[in-house]
Design an enzyme around this catalytic site. Structure first.
Site, PDB file in Angstrom:
ATOM      1  N   ARG A   1       0.818  -1.227   0.000  1.00  0.00           N
ATOM      2  CA  ARG A   1       0.000   0.000   0.000  1.00  0.00           C
ATOM      3  C   ARG A   1       0.847   1.270   0.000  1.00  0.00           C
ATOM      4  O   ARG A   1       0.443   2.306   0.521  1.00  0.00           O
ATOM      5  CB  ARG A   1      -0.962   0.051   1.205  1.00  0.00           C
ATOM      6  CG  ARG A   1      -2.038  -0.995   1.190  1.00  0.00           C
ATOM      7  CD  ARG A   1      -2.958  -0.858  -0.031  1.00  0.00           C
ATOM      8  NE  ARG A   1      -3.872  -1.990  -0.064  1.00  0.00           N
ATOM      9  CZ  ARG A   1      -3.575  -3.153  -0.637  1.00  0.00           C
ATOM     10  NH1 ARG A   1      -2.425  -3.321  -1.275  1.00  0.00           N
ATOM     11  NH2 ARG A   1      -4.436  -4.133  -0.624  1.00  0.00           N
TER      12      ARG A   1
ATOM     13  N   SER B   1     -11.334  -0.269   2.164  1.00  0.00           N
ATOM     14  CA  SER B   1     -10.769  -0.595   3.484  1.00  0.00           C
ATOM     15  C   SER B   1     -10.257   0.691   4.125  1.00  0.00           C
ATOM     16  O   SER B   1      -9.532   1.448   3.489  1.00  0.00           O
ATOM     17  CB  SER B   1      -9.603  -1.567   3.342  1.00  0.00           C
ATOM     18  OG  SER B   1     -10.051  -2.747   2.745  1.00  0.00           O
TER      19      SER B   1
ATOM     20  N   GLU C   1      -5.846   3.947   5.633  1.00  0.00           N
ATOM     21  CA  GLU C   1      -5.476   3.764   4.227  1.00  0.00           C
ATOM     22  C   GLU C   1      -5.867   4.961   3.345  1.00  0.00           C
ATOM     23  O   GLU C   1      -5.065   5.384   2.518  1.00  0.00           O
ATOM     24  CB  GLU C   1      -6.129   2.474   3.707  1.00  0.00           C
ATOM     25  CG  GLU C   1      -5.587   2.054   2.360  1.00  0.00           C
ATOM     26  CD  GLU C   1      -6.160   0.741   1.872  1.00  0.00           C
ATOM     27  OE1 GLU C   1      -5.963  -0.290   2.533  1.00  0.00           O
ATOM     28  OE2 GLU C   1      -6.802   0.766   0.810  1.00  0.00           O
TER      29      GLU C   1
END
Ligand SMILES: Cc1cc2nc3c(=O)[nH]c(=O)nc-3n(C[C@H](O)[C@H](O)[C@H](O)COP(=O)(O)OP(=O)(O)OC[C@H]3O[C@@H](n4cnc5c(N)ncnc54)[C@H](O)[C@@H]3O)c2cc1C
Length: 370
Positions: free
Chosen positions: A176, A253, A354
């Site tokens: 990520r 998410s 995130e």
């Protein structure tokens, strides 16, 4: 929409544009100025405008990974709308190279790749947003990440004021993360992404959800079937944008799966054992002691459907914070704080967020050299 004046036709500078409808969360105040750029030259024009007017610049893709502040953005929002998907006619060491404009829909790109029988991105089907957004957080799902197929990224460099091509290695991909959201955050505007896919390659079937989907079948599924299966599984989890489904009014998410050190992982296992629980492990997670953030959230008293004002946890997925209707960014942040605090108290793990926070508390990327 308000037309103020033009920034070199056909680009139009607009004023006081609501950002909420441009995000999947449907949250956020207005952009003071807004412009859509359909070419590299238009991107450069918008950057020049931001610099001459001393406006902080925010680069918008598909708006699927954002929490925009209720106050909005005080400067210029530049939406990258460069389109076009071309397959290179040359063979690159057995790979097929696709050049995709940053403003293309990511899922449309996958549908084209799958139709051309090219493997490498089929498990990433149904992820919302633009092609240009994918390198930023090294988008991943069901055992694939874009870092495995990105060959290079064409960017406008705000520091050197020119267009460059960055190789895969130069993008510094990890879980990520990439230079675009870490060490060089705010420096590059992504114009085009070049993907190296495998013609005639087999679909990637690593995750249990996907394997279960095809259980009992004698023949192996093809790329198109895996793409459809992924979209189907995602819809079940509220992770596909489906008109009218309140569970997909989110940024996907909300928390990253934490990657723990040896000691912290052992401490977590000990806390779980004391509660007669076992930390679940999935392929790809156990490597580097990556722990399921969804499991931590669910085992900290946040069941699916939990509500805090107009923000809540998705009724289909513990990891997604959703806008239950009319939620503000502040309400989302209050719920985020509550989850982080409780998971920390119970499990001794600080969950990292995130999505990208835009405006007020985080002024986001600004034009370098101002
Ligand atoms: C329902 C749902 C499911 C999701 N599932 C997943 C998933 O499975 N896996 C996953 O990894 N993500 C997932 N996401 C998150 C999101 O879809 C991805 O991160 C996506 O790649 C973001 O792209 P975007 O174009 O929407 O970017 P935006 O949200 O518009 O922007 C995100 C960041 O990228 C920057 N950015 C965007 N375009 C450019 C550009 N051209 N140049 C420079 N910077 C740019 C922005 O400045 C911002 O910092 C999900 C989101 C939702 C809503």
């Amino acid at each position: 929409m308000n037309r103020v004046y033009s920034v070199g036709e056909p680009m139009e500078l607009q004023e006081n544009i609501s950002l909420a409808p441009l995000t999947t969360f449907q949250i956020g105040g207005p952009a003071r100025f807004f412009v859509e750029a359909k070419s590299a030259a238009e991107v450069e024009g918008a950057v020049r405008l931001a610099q001459t007017q001393a406006l902080p610049l925010f680069v918008l893709g598909g708006g699927s990974n954002l929490v925009v502040a209720d106050e909005g953005w005080p400067g210029l929002v530049l939406k990258v709308a460069i389109v076009g998907i071309d397959q290179d006619s040359r063979d690159w060491n057995g790979k097929a190279i696709f050049h995709a404009g940053a403003g293309e829909s990511w899922d449309r790109f996958i549908s084209k790749a799958v139709a051309a029988d090219c493997a490498g991105v089929e498990c990433l089907s149904g992820i919302p947003g633009s092609v240009g957004g994918t390198p930023v957080q090294n988008v991943g799902a069901y055992g694939q990440e874009v870092s495995e197929t990105i060959e290079s990224v064409e960017v406008f460099d705000l520091k050197e004021k020119q267009v460059h091509e960055l190789s895969n290695e130069a993008c510094g991909f990890s879980y990520r993360s990439s230079i675009f959201n870490a060490s060089e955050r705010g420096r590059f505007i992504i114009l085009r992404v070049n993907y190296a896919l495998t013609p005639g390659g087999d679909p990637h079937l690593a995750y249990n959800d996907l394997k279960h989907h095809f259980e009992g079948r004698e023949s192996s599924p093809d790329l198109a079937e895996v793409r459809e299966a992924v979209r189907h599984i995602r819809a079940r989890k509220g992770m596909l944008i489906v008109e009218g489904d309140p569970d997909c009014r989110s940024a996907g998410s909300f928390f990253k799966n934490p990657v723990l050190g040896e000691e912290q992982h052992l401490a977590l296992q000990k806390r779980a054992a004391e509660k007669k629980l076992a930390i679940p492990s999935y392929p790809g997670l156990e490597k580097n002691h990556k722990v399921s953030a969804g499991w931590l959230v669910e085992h900290s008293g946040f069941s699916r459907g939990y509500a805090l004002g107009r923000a809540g946890i998705s009724s289909k997925h513990a990891l997604a914070i959703v806008n239950r209707g009319g939620a503000t960014a502040n309400e989302v942040i209050a719920l985020k704080d509550q989850v982080q605090q409780r998971v920390d108290e119970i499990w001794g793990v600080r969950l990292e967020t995130e999505p990208v926070f835009v405006g007020s508390s985080d002024q986001g990327p600004v034009v370098s050299g101002q």
